[in-house]
Design an enzyme around this catalytic site. Sequence first.
Site, PDB file in Angstrom:
ATOM      1  N   ARG A   1     -20.553  -8.776 -10.674  1.00  0.00           N
ATOM      2  CA  ARG A   1     -19.291  -8.096 -11.001  1.00  0.00           C
ATOM      3  C   ARG A   1     -18.183  -9.138 -10.964  1.00  0.00           C
ATOM      4  NH1 ARG A   1     -19.280  -4.798  -5.301  1.00  0.00           N
ATOM      5  NH2 ARG A   1     -19.258  -6.613  -4.003  1.00  0.00           N
TER       6      ARG A   1
ATOM      7  N   ARG B   1      25.287  -4.551  -5.674  1.00  0.00           N
ATOM      8  CA  ARG B   1      25.805  -3.327  -5.042  1.00  0.00           C
ATOM      9  C   ARG B   1      26.935  -3.771  -4.117  1.00  0.00           C
ATOM     10  NH1 ARG B   1      19.929  -2.042  -5.002  1.00  0.00           N
ATOM     11  NH2 ARG B   1      19.628   0.063  -5.806  1.00  0.00           N
TER      12      ARG B   1
ATOM     13  N   LYS C   1     -21.080  -1.296 -11.618  1.00  0.00           N
ATOM     14  CA  LYS C   1     -22.388  -1.859 -11.294  1.00  0.00           C
ATOM     15  C   LYS C   1     -23.417  -1.488 -12.367  1.00  0.00           C
ATOM     16  CE  LYS C   1     -23.436  -1.709  -6.928  1.00  0.00           C
ATOM     17  NZ  LYS C   1     -23.762  -1.058  -5.657  1.00  0.00           N
TER      18      LYS C   1
ATOM     19  N   MET D   1     -18.651   3.611  -0.213  1.00  0.00           N
ATOM     20  CA  MET D   1     -19.576   4.729  -0.430  1.00  0.00           C
ATOM     21  C   MET D   1     -20.956   4.347   0.080  1.00  0.00           C
ATOM     22  SD  MET D   1     -18.204   6.265  -3.955  1.00  0.00           S
ATOM     23  CE  MET D   1     -18.149   4.720  -4.760  1.00  0.00           C
TER      24      MET D   1
ATOM     25  N   GLY E   1     -18.192  -1.187   0.203  1.00  0.00           N
ATOM     26  CA  GLY E   1     -18.505  -0.499   1.452  1.00  0.00           C
ATOM     27  C   GLY E   1     -17.924   0.893   1.580  1.00  0.00           C
TER      28      GLY E   1
ATOM     29  N   TYR F   1      16.545  -6.104 -20.889  1.00  0.00           N
ATOM     30  CA  TYR F   1      16.127  -6.755 -19.633  1.00  0.00           C
ATOM     31  C   TYR F   1      15.709  -5.731 -18.587  1.00  0.00           C
ATOM     32  CZ  TYR F   1      20.614  -5.402 -17.577  1.00  0.00           C
ATOM     33  OH  TYR F   1      21.670  -4.681 -17.103  1.00  0.00           O
TER      34      TYR F   1
ATOM     35  N   SER G   1      22.982   0.408 -18.053  1.00  0.00           N
ATOM     36  CA  SER G   1      21.918   0.000 -17.138  1.00  0.00           C
ATOM     37  C   SER G   1      21.342   1.272 -16.529  1.00  0.00           C
ATOM     38  CB  SER G   1      22.480  -0.908 -16.046  1.00  0.00           C
ATOM     39  OG  SER G   1      21.449  -1.247 -15.160  1.00  0.00           O
TER      40      SER G   1
ATOM     41  N   GLY H   1      19.854   3.526 -14.022  1.00  0.00           N
ATOM     42  CA  GLY H   1      19.674   3.616 -12.571  1.00  0.00           C
ATOM     43  C   GLY H   1      18.579   4.649 -12.344  1.00  0.00           C
ATOM     44  N   THR H   2      17.351   4.185 -12.394  1.00  0.00           N
ATOM     45  CA  THR H   2      16.237   5.140 -12.379  1.00  0.00           C
ATOM     46  C   THR H   2      15.981   5.737 -11.003  1.00  0.00           C
ATOM     47  OG1 THR H   2      14.889   3.152 -12.351  1.00  0.00           O
ATOM     48  CG2 THR H   2      14.992   4.383 -14.425  1.00  0.00           C
ATOM     49  N   ASN H   3      16.609   5.187  -9.963  1.00  0.00           N
ATOM     50  CA  ASN H   3      16.461   5.824  -8.647  1.00  0.00           C
ATOM     51  C   ASN H   3      17.158   7.177  -8.672  1.00  0.00           C
ATOM     52  OD1 ASN H   3      15.357   3.373  -7.896  1.00  0.00           O
ATOM     53  ND2 ASN H   3      17.258   2.621  -6.982  1.00  0.00           N
ATOM     54  N   ASP H   4      18.427   7.145  -9.076  1.00  0.00           N
ATOM     55  CA  ASP H   4      19.163   8.415  -9.134  1.00  0.00           C
ATOM     56  C   ASP H   4      18.668   9.295 -10.273  1.00  0.00           C
ATOM     57  OD1 ASP H   4      21.091   8.831  -7.048  1.00  0.00           O
ATOM     58  OD2 ASP H   4      22.029   6.974  -7.722  1.00  0.00           O
TER      59      ASP H   4
ATOM     60  N   ARG I   1      28.633  -3.747  -9.807  1.00  0.00           N
ATOM     61  CA  ARG I   1      28.894  -2.308  -9.844  1.00  0.00           C
ATOM     62  C   ARG I   1      30.028  -1.944  -8.891  1.00  0.00           C
ATOM     63  NH1 ARG I   1      24.193   1.523  -7.912  1.00  0.00           N
ATOM     64  NH2 ARG I   1      24.925   0.890  -5.869  1.00  0.00           N
TER      65      ARG I   1
ATOM     66  N   GLU J   1      22.397   7.204 -14.972  1.00  0.00           N
ATOM     67  CA  GLU J   1      21.593   7.662 -13.830  1.00  0.00           C
ATOM     68  C   GLU J   1      21.756   9.154 -13.565  1.00  0.00           C
ATOM     69  OE1 GLU J   1      22.768   5.453 -10.308  1.00  0.00           O
ATOM     70  OE2 GLU J   1      24.851   5.420 -10.918  1.00  0.00           O
TER      71      GLU J   1
ATOM     72  N   CYS K   1      18.031  -1.133 -13.618  1.00  0.00           N
ATOM     73  CA  CYS K   1      18.242  -1.800 -12.333  1.00  0.00           C
ATOM     74  C   CYS K   1      17.757  -0.959 -11.157  1.00  0.00           C
ATOM     75  CB  CYS K   1      19.709  -2.175 -12.147  1.00  0.00           C
ATOM     76  SG  CYS K   1      20.799  -0.758 -12.090  1.00  0.00           S
TER      77      CYS K   1
ATOM     78  N   ARG L   1     -27.822   3.748  -4.954  1.00  0.00           N
ATOM     79  CA  ARG L   1     -26.498   3.213  -4.590  1.00  0.00           C
ATOM     80  C   ARG L   1     -25.413   3.863  -5.418  1.00  0.00           C
ATOM     81  NH1 ARG L   1     -27.758  -2.527  -2.838  1.00  0.00           N
ATOM     82  NH2 ARG L   1     -29.890  -2.747  -3.524  1.00  0.00           N
TER      83      ARG L   1
ATOM     84  N   HIS M   1     -17.956  -7.893   5.603  1.00  0.00           N
ATOM     85  CA  HIS M   1     -17.053  -6.818   5.193  1.00  0.00           C
ATOM     86  C   HIS M   1     -15.601  -7.245   5.385  1.00  0.00           C
ATOM     87  CE1 HIS M   1     -14.646  -3.177   5.985  1.00  0.00           C
ATOM     88  NE2 HIS M   1     -15.325  -2.714   4.948  1.00  0.00           N
TER      89      HIS M   1
HETATM   90  C1  PEP Z   1      19.749   3.698  -9.149  1.00  0.00           C
HETATM   91  O1  PEP Z   1      20.176   4.810  -8.896  1.00  0.00           O
HETATM   92  O2  PEP Z   1      18.681   3.485  -9.744  1.00  0.00           O
HETATM   93  C2  PEP Z   1      20.492   2.502  -8.696  1.00  0.00           C
HETATM   94  C3  PEP Z   1      20.103   1.286  -9.043  1.00  0.00           C
HETATM   95  O3  PEP Z   1      21.525   2.694  -7.859  1.00  0.00           O
HETATM   96  P1  PEP Z   1      21.379   3.000  -6.292  1.00  0.00           P
HETATM   97  O4  PEP Z   1      19.958   2.787  -5.919  1.00  0.00           O
HETATM   98  O5  PEP Z   1      22.277   2.050  -5.613  1.00  0.00           O
HETATM   99  O6  PEP Z   1      21.833   4.412  -6.217  1.00  0.00           O
HETATM  100 MG    MG Z   2      22.251   5.023  -8.291  1.00  0.00          MG
END
Ligand code: PEP
Ligand code: MG
Length: 912
Positions: A376, A596, A32, A114, A112, A885, A798, A800-803, A652, A779, A865, A103, A490
């Site tokens: 704004r 999977r 603002k 603050m 709204g 990718y 690939s 596997g960023t979860n693990d 996989r 992973e 992935c 203000r 609001h």
């Molecule tokens: C991971 O680990 O990122 C993955 C894609 O495999 P999953 O989630 O099935 O363990």
């Molecule tokens: Mg995994």
Amino acid sequence: MEVIQEIKKRVYSFGDREADGNATMKNLLGGKGANLAEMSKIGIPVPPGFTITTEVCTEYNKLGQEATVNLIREEVRESVKRIGEIMGADFGSSSNPLLISVRSGARVSMPGMMDTVLNLGLNDVTVEALAKLTGNDRFAWDSYRRFVQMYGGVVMGMKPESKEEIDPFEAIMEEIKEDKGIELDTDLTTEDLKTLVFRFKEAITKRTGNTLPQDPWEQLWGAVIAVFNSWNGDRAVYYRTMNGYPADWGTAVNVQAMVYGNMGENSGTGVCFTRDAGTGENVFNGEYLINAQGEDVVAGVRTPQQITKLGSERWAELAQVTEEVRRETYPSLEEIMPSIYKELFEIQRRLEIHYRNMQDMEFTIQNGKLWILQTRDGKRTGAAMVKIAMDMLKERLINEQEALLRVEPVKLDELLHPIFDLTALKSATAIAQGLPASPGAATGQIVFHSDEVEKFKHAILVRVETSPEDLEGMHRAKGILTARGGMTSHAAVVARGMGKCCISGAGALKINYKTRTMVIDGREFHEGDWISLNGSTGNIYEGKIATKEPELTGEFAEIMKLSDKYRTLKIRTNADTPADALVGRNFGAQGIGLTRTEHMFFEVDRIKAMREMILASSTKGRKRALDKLLPMQRSDFEGIFEAMDGTAVTIRLLDPPLHEFVPHQLAHQKELAEDLHVSLEMVKAKVADLEEFNPMLGHRGCRLGITYPEITEMQTRAIIEAAINVSEKGVQMKPEIMVPLVGTIEEFRAQKEVIDKTAELVFAERNTKVEYKVGTMIEIPRAALIADQIANEAQFFSFGTNDLTQMTYGYSRDDAGKFMPIYLDKNILKADPFETIDQKGVGTLMRIGVGRGREVNPWLKIGICGEHGGDPASIEFCNQLGMDYVSCSPFRVPIARISAAQAAIKAQARNS
Ligand code: PEP
Ligand code: MG
């Protein structure tokens, strides 16, 4: 350090076509403040004022009140003096008092969230001076009444103490109105207003033990500190957390000369948008009220009127009001103040061209003079965001790159939500109509209190009107319905920001919070009853209405196509079934990054064979069961390959711990024993045997395929046979077989050997060949570190960023929910690393993995992935790492396409 603090500029003035700051200084002056400075510079009529920087808010949080006031006292005094000079008035003067507003203003708009104090500088003496100066006693006392009410609430803590209690000031006001037998605030006389001021002050002293300060400077410091405090108030903290805004941003404080929209019939106030915030249509629109102050428009107490004639006509059509009634009772500003309207119209055009974005403006008309209070970039729905970006591109206001950067990728999610099925809609009964405040379709059960939304999985929050206290409930509800309030209330503004379906101002609703009922045309609806809202038309329906999947059409399709021109990352989808694969493909996926296979085993007809395989005590027994699974897997793969029609598909091998497939309840164990003609004891013993202390670090991933190679053999056979079968039908398929959870090169080697041997066997049997690749997930942290060794033998990686996140942090994916909210709240983590890649830690491992892999094999195909494949910030990071990718769930594909284009555009800008 001390010296630097002393010479730092902390207060920035604006007004009278000059300003210390400008639009680029949002981080320091808040959105603002930066815009007020910019507007002043380009000659837009803004009331003069000054901004105390966001840095002072952070200093206040460290130093406390006294030290902070000392730091800025002189600069503030000077700036107040300057406002007085421009306005020809004096702060604190008993004959010619300057009145100001205070203000908040963070770097992003937090509607709204603050606090605000208006009419500051009024006291028992200056109120009389104001009455004399304006010749309007009633106006002066009404302004004082509003000041006491706001100051009492914001600075002195006079707020309702429970959800049943109404605002303590409103309660007093209602009492007086009832005594006098009047309905509207505007019917209160000057004497009534004086009584109100007296009663309000008395109530403040009684509840807080403090008296309302009469010294304007004391009022000013109180308000400034209250605004700083509101940055850490519950509402603001919730909003910040919801949107991921860090606590150390702080808020700026904007102090400005007051201008009055409530000085009589020649005054007014309003809110307007340069384009339609709901649909994106290029029409100027907004709402106003004559003889009113700013908060009256948004609070929904009086129903505001439309600014433009077109808007007013559209409104009349919805409200089923005749043209005569419309012209007489709800005329547009364009009709009743044509010259002011013309000036406003010109200003909105200038501002939109200047900022090259849709603007949301507030204005006040004081005695026939137009003042712009703020501008704004307007909040908008996902649909409006896309349309405005594409329209502005076609109008040559912005270029292609800018159009793409205007899209907030996650907001596309709104366009991917179901809409009402038209045939189902035809047979639905509309029970009432309100304003189409925020588009979309919502079906759910009625709930009247925000903190009770969780009672139902699909809740529609029904309120007379909403306030910032309702934010959390609004967020959780599927849709919002209010009886009062216009298109800028609001509820409407917040719902549009959230992309949530909302209908406001449905006047036919008579809501009773105590009995938890609403009555429409004599019919009573209760909490828990099902209703449906069409936020695009304002229609409210009884019962549930079927919805259907959205499609990629119109401007949405156009912007997606444009994104493909700029992105270099390919987008794949994670899909386990032909149906998922098709959804992803229709949204533009260029292949599958992860199938999977285990998900296929959970279906009723398959789980039995799977359990038989797990319970088998010999290789022979296991093979027998696997033979039953083979045709099922093969036909699944054929379906997926056909759906993807020759684009790349990564499959996989089996990954999860086997205990996930066996029954844990006694009744189910009995059933299984009977089915397989084995004893219950045997089943129980096997289930107990599969029990692990840390299953996610246990017997899973390639460890299964190594201990039971026959599983890998069966899956490879199913994949290769399916590929041969579809290629015979004309779909050329080169499957990518992926080994999960590899941590040593020997593990990969062992599995690759089984895969290659099986493939050769199938080729020999079928007397034909298909190309296939064998690659691995990265992973396990160790896999990233030995990526050079793996890249010698694997044909793709690939991530596997979860693990990888789970094992890098040592946070169990399945248990992190227990501490993650607290970690985020306490700022131990800035973001949930399972949602967005932790670039410092996990990201370093990824950088090492990509670097070492490509050192050995520069052409190594690399993707991601994990869930992060659909997160815009993570996609930008993957782009920086030079991946080929990203792969994400089907409904995230459009988000990934735009994010990848934005990443490429930003990278190019950095390199040029
Ligand atoms: C991971 O680990 O990122 C993955 C894609 O495999 P999953 O989630 O099935 O363990
Ligand atoms: Mg995994």
